[in-house]
Motif scaffolding. Structure first.
Motif: not given
Ligand SMILES: [Fe+2]
Ligand SMILES: [Fe+2]
Length: 147
Positions: A30-35, A73-84, A88-96
């Motif tokens: 389920t999408l909820a488990e991935v999230k 160094f700073l950007e990588e932290h922000q990128e990881i955080d932003a991607s995760l 949370q906005q993903a609508k499809q299981l496979e995409k998430a």
């Protein structure tokens, strides 16, 4: 304990978590488990990255600038955080699922770079008194967060 030893010990826990997520992600139904797995990863990583930003960037700033690595160094932290967070906005299981596994792969690369380049650099540039004082700050921050 030196700050580099403390952060490295945290990395070991994350490596186990990354292994676990990579093993579990393909089986989630389920999408909820991935999230919820992504939310856990996000919150644990955030406090690790914040500690690195606060305790590491300052004392090592001049070295990062010489290496041209400060922003990376700073950007990588922000990128990881932003991607995760985006996940949370993903609508499809496979995409998430795909986003979660991509965030794990990217984080592994980031951790590897810190272990190969940043931690050894800190050990070379900062004296052991400074490394230990930063380690003490790390203990105090972690203790406060746990209360
Ligand atoms: Fe980091
Ligand atoms: Fe790290």
């Amino acid at each position: 304990m030196k700050i580099t030893e403390a952060l490295f010990a945290e990395h070991l826990v994350f490596h186990n978590m990354f292994d676990h997520i990579e093993a579990r992600a393909p089986k989630l139904k389920t999408l909820a488990e991935v999230k919820s797995l992504a939310a856990l990863m996000e919150s644990l990583l955030k406090s690790h990255s914040d500690t690195e930003d606060e305790l590491f960037i300052g004392p090592l700033e001049h070295c990062f600038e010489q290496l041209g690595q400060r922003d990376a160094f700073l950007e990588e932290h922000q990128e990881i955080d932003a991607s995760l967070r985006n996940l949370q906005q993903a609508k499809q299981l496979e995409k998430a699922r795909q986003l979660l596994l991509a965030a794990v792969a990217y984080s592994r690369k980031h951790f590897d770079k810190e272990e190969r380049i940043v931690f050894p650099l800190a050990e070379r540039v900062l004296n052991s008194k400074t490394l230990t004082a930063l380690g003490q700050t790390w203990i105090e921050q972690r203790t406060r967060a746990a209360l």
